[in-house]
Design an enzyme around this catalytic site. Sequence first.
Site, short mmCIF file in Angstrom:
data_model
loop_
_atom_site.label_atom_id
_atom_site.label_comp_id
_atom_site.label_asym_id
_atom_site.label_seq_id
_atom_site.Cartn_x
_atom_site.Cartn_y
_atom_site.Cartn_z
N ASP A 115 0.82 -1.21 0.00
CA ASP A 115 0.00 0.00 0.00
C ASP A 115 0.85 1.26 0.00
O ASP A 115 2.08 1.22 0.15
CB ASP A 115 -0.95 0.01 1.20
CG ASP A 115 -0.28 -0.50 2.49
OD1 ASP A 115 0.92 -0.25 2.68
OD2 ASP A 115 -0.97 -1.15 3.28
N ASN B 88 -7.60 -3.44 14.44
CA ASN B 88 -8.97 -3.80 14.05
C ASN B 88 -9.01 -4.95 13.04
O ASN B 88 -10.04 -5.22 12.44
CB ASN B 88 -9.70 -2.58 13.48
CG ASN B 88 -9.06 -2.03 12.21
OD1 ASN B 88 -8.06 -2.56 11.72
ND2 ASN B 88 -9.62 -0.96 11.67
N HIS C 134 -7.21 -5.19 10.21
CA HIS C 134 -6.95 -4.92 8.80
C HIS C 134 -5.60 -5.50 8.38
O HIS C 134 -4.66 -5.56 9.16
CB HIS C 134 -7.05 -3.42 8.47
CG HIS C 134 -5.92 -2.57 8.96
ND1 HIS C 134 -6.10 -1.51 9.83
CD2 HIS C 134 -4.59 -2.56 8.67
CE1 HIS C 134 -4.94 -0.92 10.05
NE2 HIS C 134 -4.01 -1.54 9.36
N GLU D 229 -9.86 -2.30 5.56
CA GLU D 229 -10.53 -2.07 6.82
C GLU D 229 -11.73 -3.01 6.99
O GLU D 229 -12.20 -3.63 6.02
CB GLU D 229 -10.99 -0.61 6.90
CG GLU D 229 -9.87 0.42 6.75
CD GLU D 229 -8.98 0.56 7.98
OE1 GLU D 229 -9.05 -0.30 8.88
OE2 GLU D 229 -8.19 1.52 8.03
#
Length: 238
Positions: free
Chosen positions: A67, A133, A135, A140
Amino acid sequence: MKVIKVLNNKEVGKMTAELILENIHSNPSIVLGLATGSTPESTYEYLIGDFKKNKTDWSKVRTFNLDEYVGLEPTHKKSYRYFMDEKLFKSVNINIKNTHVPNGINNTDPEAYDKLIAENGGIDLQLLGIGTNGHIGFNEPGTSFESLTSVVDLAQETIDVNSRFFASIDEVPKQAISMGLQSIMNAKKVVLIAIGKNKAEAIKQLVNGNISINWPCTVLQKHKDVTIIVDEEAASLI
């Protein structure tokens, strides 16, 4: 899914780097998927140390990063291209033309990144971190398991966590271009690493939770070759 528990961050980096080196030695033209952030830094430090000592040949290795922040030039000190150049590429004999990071400025056709990966034969080994979380990449909670590389909105929790790398939270980009979950699943092997107690719940969900888009990492339960390397704190709930 293979889970390896080690003592601390240093041991995570050592074991992960040794696994990567083993794969480079067996396939000098390997295609590596790479990650950024604080977690893989100890891995990259060990790889650099190995190059200085053993001169492992990186000249034919090809890399694709997961990313990049939208809006940051490759030369920006907080960009992931800059991170990779500084933390690894400048210190081994890799051909910089063989290193790829999504373009955070010109991202009109993000799925072209998947096509480029395919043209290079696909990713042989994908290195992943994991968010609090769940990811992986910047996928997400709620991301489709069929997603390919795309521009994504970052969750507030992710923005808050990443603010430690910036002067203020206002400077943290709100979007990124990220390999999708299907892009990651296309890799032949996956190695996921995690350190610290704040990753313990995500690791628990990854290893023992139900497969759900609410925890994107759980898609890896469907992958045929996943190795998880965690320190004691990250493994505290499994």
